[in-house]
Design a protein around this motif. Structure first.
Motif, PDB file in Angstrom:
ATOM      1  N   ASP A 279      27.192  49.826  57.587  1.00 53.48           N
ATOM      2  CA  ASP A 279      27.449  48.383  57.529  1.00 53.48           C
ATOM      3  C   ASP A 279      27.632  47.792  58.918  1.00 53.48           C
ATOM      4  OD1 ASP A 279      28.140  45.834  56.683  1.00 53.48           O
ATOM      5  OD2 ASP A 279      29.473  46.555  55.103  1.00 53.48           O
ATOM      6  N   ALA A 280      27.050  46.618  59.119  1.00 51.07           N
ATOM      7  CA  ALA A 280      27.211  45.898  60.388  1.00 51.07           C
ATOM      8  C   ALA A 280      28.492  45.057  60.390  1.00 51.07           C
ATOM      9  CB  ALA A 280      25.995  45.010  60.629  1.00 51.07           C
ATOM     10  N   LYS A 281      29.370  45.279  59.391  1.00 53.22           N
ATOM     11  CA  LYS A 281      30.607  44.470  59.297  1.00 53.22           C
ATOM     12  C   LYS A 281      31.833  45.371  59.110  1.00 53.22           C
ATOM     13  CE  LYS A 281      29.078  42.225  55.584  1.00 53.22           C
ATOM     14  NZ  LYS A 281      27.793  42.940  55.519  1.00 53.22           N
ATOM     15  N   ASP A 282      32.991  44.789  59.412  1.00 57.10           N
ATOM     16  CA  ASP A 282      34.252  45.484  59.135  1.00 57.10           C
ATOM     17  C   ASP A 282      34.915  44.950  57.880  1.00 57.10           C
ATOM     18  OD1 ASP A 282      34.501  47.472  61.055  1.00 57.10           O
ATOM     19  OD2 ASP A 282      35.138  46.036  62.587  1.00 57.10           O
ATOM     20  N   THR A 283      34.554  43.726  57.521  1.00 57.11           N
ATOM     21  CA  THR A 283      35.186  43.137  56.331  1.00 57.11           C
ATOM     22  C   THR A 283      34.090  42.522  55.465  1.00 57.11           C
ATOM     23  OG1 THR A 283      35.475  41.048  57.473  1.00 57.11           O
ATOM     24  CG2 THR A 283      37.352  42.550  57.511  1.00 57.11           C
ATOM     25  N   PHE A 284      34.366  42.401  54.175  1.00 63.16           N
ATOM     26  CA  PHE A 284      33.378  41.806  53.275  1.00 63.16           C
ATOM     27  C   PHE A 284      34.070  41.207  52.056  1.00 63.16           C
ATOM     28  CE2 PHE A 284      33.622  46.392  52.408  1.00 63.16           C
ATOM     29  CZ  PHE A 284      33.793  46.451  51.035  1.00 63.16           C
ATOM     30  N   SER A 285      33.283  40.428  51.331  1.00 65.12           N
ATOM     31  CA  SER A 285      33.797  39.680  50.177  1.00 65.12           C
ATOM     32  C   SER A 285      34.356  40.619  49.098  1.00 65.12           C
ATOM     33  CB  SER A 285      32.619  38.862  49.624  1.00 65.12           C
ATOM     34  OG  SER A 285      32.940  38.266  48.428  1.00 65.12           O
ATOM     35  N   LYS A 286      35.487  40.272  48.542  1.00 67.08           N
ATOM     36  CA  LYS A 286      36.144  41.035  47.457  1.00 67.08           C
ATOM     37  C   LYS A 286      36.422  42.482  47.879  1.00 67.08           C
ATOM     38  CE  LYS A 286      32.852  39.276  44.641  1.00 67.08           C
ATOM     39  NZ  LYS A 286      32.014  38.997  43.475  1.00 67.08           N
ATOM     40  N   GLN A 287      36.696  42.663  49.178  1.00 67.91           N
ATOM     41  CA  GLN A 287      36.773  44.013  49.730  1.00 67.91           C
ATOM     42  C   GLN A 287      37.787  44.916  49.030  1.00 67.91           C
ATOM     43  OE1 GLN A 287      36.794  44.042  53.939  1.00 67.91           O
ATOM     44  NE2 GLN A 287      37.053  46.252  54.136  1.00 67.91           N
ATOM     45  N   ARG A 288      39.007  44.373  48.817  1.00 63.13           N
ATOM     46  CA  ARG A 288      40.035  45.253  48.215  1.00 63.13           C
ATOM     47  C   ARG A 288      39.658  45.647  46.797  1.00 63.13           C
ATOM     48  NH1 ARG A 288      45.996  43.523  48.690  1.00 63.13           N
ATOM     49  NH2 ARG A 288      46.287  45.567  47.760  1.00 63.13           N
ATOM     50  N   LEU A 289      39.027  44.710  46.093  1.00 63.88           N
ATOM     51  CA  LEU A 289      38.620  45.022  44.712  1.00 63.88           C
ATOM     52  C   LEU A 289      37.555  46.119  44.718  1.00 63.88           C
ATOM     53  CD1 LEU A 289      38.575  41.343  43.508  1.00 63.88           C
ATOM     54  CD2 LEU A 289      39.903  43.159  42.406  1.00 63.88           C
ATOM     55  N   PHE A 290      36.584  45.994  45.621  1.00 67.53           N
ATOM     56  CA  PHE A 290      35.554  47.036  45.701  1.00 67.53           C
ATOM     57  C   PHE A 290      36.185  48.369  46.108  1.00 67.53           C
ATOM     58  CE2 PHE A 290      32.336  43.576  46.092  1.00 67.53           C
ATOM     59  CZ  PHE A 290      31.411  44.035  45.177  1.00 67.53           C
ATOM     60  N   GLU A 291      37.009  48.326  47.143  1.00 66.38           N
ATOM     61  CA  GLU A 291      37.553  49.593  47.649  1.00 66.38           C
ATOM     62  C   GLU A 291      38.416  50.283  46.600  1.00 66.38           C
ATOM     63  OE1 GLU A 291      37.333  49.053  52.465  1.00 66.38           O
ATOM     64  OE2 GLU A 291      39.171  48.381  51.471  1.00 66.38           O
ATOM     65  N   ASN A 292      39.177  49.486  45.852  1.00 62.61           N
ATOM     66  CA  ASN A 292      39.976  50.100  44.784  1.00 62.61           C
ATOM     67  C   ASN A 292      39.079  50.725  43.724  1.00 62.61           C
ATOM     68  OD1 ASN A 292      42.277  49.387  46.047  1.00 62.61           O
ATOM     69  ND2 ASN A 292      42.900  47.781  44.615  1.00 62.61           N
ATOM     70  N   ALA A 293      38.000  50.010  43.382  1.00 62.01           N
ATOM     71  CA  ALA A 293      37.078  50.550  42.365  1.00 62.01           C
ATOM     72  C   ALA A 293      36.447  51.849  42.875  1.00 62.01           C
ATOM     73  CB  ALA A 293      36.002  49.523  42.045  1.00 62.01           C
ATOM     74  N   TRP A 294      36.089  51.875  44.166  1.00 65.30           N
ATOM     75  CA  TRP A 294      35.468  53.089  44.715  1.00 65.30           C
ATOM     76  C   TRP A 294      36.459  54.263  44.669  1.00 65.30           C
ATOM     77  CZ3 TRP A 294      33.287  50.246  49.681  1.00 65.30           C
ATOM     78  CH2 TRP A 294      32.249  49.390  49.291  1.00 65.30           C
ATOM     79  N   LYS A 295      37.726  53.959  45.021  1.00 64.37           N
ATOM     80  CA  LYS A 295      38.745  55.020  44.993  1.00 64.37           C
ATOM     81  C   LYS A 295      38.886  55.574  43.584  1.00 64.37           C
ATOM     82  CE  LYS A 295      41.822  53.769  48.435  1.00 64.37           C
ATOM     83  NZ  LYS A 295      42.779  52.712  48.590  1.00 64.37           N
ATOM     84  N   GLU A 296      38.874  54.644  42.649  1.00 62.87           N
ATOM     85  CA  GLU A 296      39.099  55.014  41.252  1.00 62.87           C
ATOM     86  C   GLU A 296      37.884  55.741  40.654  1.00 62.87           C
ATOM     87  OE1 GLU A 296      39.706  52.365  37.255  1.00 62.87           O
ATOM     88  OE2 GLU A 296      40.332  51.455  39.133  1.00 62.87           O
ATOM     89  N   LEU A 297      36.676  55.252  40.998  1.00 63.77           N
ATOM     90  CA  LEU A 297      35.480  55.707  40.270  1.00 63.77           C
ATOM     91  C   LEU A 297      34.498  56.539  41.095  1.00 63.77           C
ATOM     92  CD1 LEU A 297      34.513  52.296  38.585  1.00 63.77           C
ATOM     93  CD2 LEU A 297      35.759  54.174  37.515  1.00 63.77           C
TER      94      LEU A 297
END
Ligand SMILES: Cc1cc2nc3c(=O)[nH]c(=O)nc-3n(C[C@H](O)[C@H](O)[C@H](O)COP(=O)(O)OP(=O)(O)OC[C@H]3O[C@@H](n4cnc5c(N)ncnc54)[C@H](O)[C@@H]3O)c2cc1C
Length: 433
Positions: free
Chosen positions: A229-247
């Protein structure tokens, strides 16, 4: 700004009809053009692009003032939607569910001309078509979406996209990426390259990575996906990261500051190089930087950024009078480049153009955007914002929007996934149904 003048030299209606008929390969003309042939000329609005922005603008122009002569120029006989195309890539949905025809739009009395616009003469107010004919307009609505910058990422050009699909315009590219994933052996690595903003649909790369991870987890469990990724932050980041951790332990996100910024691709070696490393891919999905659809540049409506500056009240180009730009091609301040926003903005633009055509002042608008992301079947979340023009810019109305709760029971994620499908069905029915 005043309404268009209908005086001055221009091709007669008869000439236009003859030219359009020749361009349609002699095929029968859309009914409205024939039916209105003998009537007094009404202001003609030509819309370039029959996607979320253009098709909406056409329908709402006709609704705002049925007397307007509205013509849509769009090369494809069917439109293929990007929203939910990530599900096609993951094998959860058929590409056919993404396709919509234009017959209902034509039935509204809107003429569909299935040609590409290849030039705009803003002084003469005319659009040149791929078949050598041209269309006069009083006002032009440009909604060509995006083009990919094939000069921005070394090694990534149009030919490379046939081997490393971007799938950022839905259709053949979507199916190509799907096929490559299906053909990949278990144990393979998928590498995605994600650009910096601005680009079409900020959260879509993360939704795509999630759904690819879902596919790998369920069908090829020894495989993994890496996002550069060319970015450090992105839209709905915490929601995505939590989903990735979970799934999805099989999904690795490499941020800009961890060296993720994609700097080059090598199609022959099937590698993507980032700031710190070179990654070998079994399947590569390269989303390159983008710009407004090329016709915007040809019309003189795109600035040096490649996107189109506009007046936020009327969506009229700040560079070329008489041309309005909606959808991804426009620079719309805080408004994200989404189908939801393209649809909302096109309604505002349509009402403004209809008023301008009558010589009336347009009203100050406001609109809502909501972006859903579905990261697994039955797991969705969203972000919503309300936008209004302030000092010539589209800004978000503070405190009016919101994002799904970070902690939520599965039932809520399930509900949001349902809402996402509901949104898609509603918006496509409104535009194409
Ligand atoms: C993977 C992915 C997922 C997405 N998911 C969502 C989502 O869940 N929700 C959401 O709101 N948005 C989503 N989007 C974003 C959405 O697809 C775009 O924001 C939206 O399509 C923009 O509408 P538009 O009218 O500007 O462009 P488009 O819808 O792309 O329409 C442009 C049209 O212009 C035509 N055209 C181009 N050049 C010419 C020319 N020279 N002459 C004539 N016609 C021309 C094209 O053929 C096309 O039909 C997603 C995007 C991607 C890539």
């Amino acid at each position: 700004m005043t309404g268009p003048r209908l005086t001055g030299p221009r091709p007669s209606r008869r000439q236009f009809i003859a030219a359009a008929a020749a361009g349609a390969g002699g095929a029968a003309l859309p009914r409205p053009l024939r039916a209105q042939g003998a009537q007094a000329a009404q202001p003609r609005i030509v819309v370039i692009g029959g996607g979320f922005g253009g098709a909406t603008a056409a329908r709402f122009l006709k609704r705002a003032d049925p007397r307007l002569d509205v013509i849509v120029v769009e090369p494809n006989p069917t439109f293929t939607c990007c929203p939910f195309s990530n599900e096609v890539i993951a094998g959860l949905r058929d590409i056919g569910a993404q396709r919509f025809g234009y017959s209902r739009i034509a039935a509204d009395g809107i003429a569909m001309v299935h040609q590409a616009a290849i030039g705009v003469d803003a002084r003469a107010r005319s659009v040149a078509l791929g078949n050598g004919t041209s269309l006069r307009y009083d006002r032009l609505v440009l909604a060509p979406g995006i083009d990919l910058r094939f000069d921005a990422l070394p090694g990534y050009d149009e030919a490379a996209a046939e081997r490393m699909p971007h799938a950022w315009k839905a259709g053949e590219q979507t199916v190509l990426l799907r096929r490559q994933l299906a053909a990949m052996e278990d144990g393979g690595t998928v590498v995605m390259a994600v650009p910096a903003l601005p680009y079409r649909c900020p959260p879509a790369p993360y939704e795509r990575a999630s759904l690819i991870a879902w596919y790998l987890k369920t069908k090829k469990p020894r495989s993994k996906i890496i996002m550069l990724d060319a970015k450090d932050t992105f839209s709905k980041q915490r929601l995505f990261e939590n989903a990735w951790k979970e799934l999805y332990p099989n999904l690795e996100w490499v941020s800009l500051s961890s060296g993720g910024n994609p700097t080059a691709v090598d199609v022959a070696a099937k590698t993507i190089t980032s700031d710190f490393d070179t990654y070998k891919a079994d399947v590569a999905n390269v989303i390159p930087p983008q710009k407004a659809g090329r016709i915007a540049e040809l019309a003189g409506a795109a600035d040096r950024t490649g996107w189109c500056p506009i007046d936020p009240v009327t969506f009229e180009s700040l560079l070329v009078p008489g041309i309005h730009v909606v959808g991804d091609a426009a620079i719309a301040g805080a408004v994200p480049k989404s189908a939801f926003a393209a649809n909302a903005a096109a309604k505002v633009c349509a009402v403004a153009v209809a008023k301008l055509a009558r010589g009336e002042p347009p009203a100050a608008p406001k609109f809502v955007n909501t972006c859903y992301s579905v990261v697994a079947p039955d797991y969705g979340f969203s972000i919503a914002g309300v936008y209004q023009p302030v000092n010539g810019q589209w800004l978000e109305v503070e405190g009016a929007g919101g994002v799904s709760p970070i902690a939520a029971p599965p039932a809520l994620r399930r509900e949001e996934a349902k809402l996402a499908y509901g949104w898609f069905n509603t918006i496509t029915a409104e535009i194409f149904g």
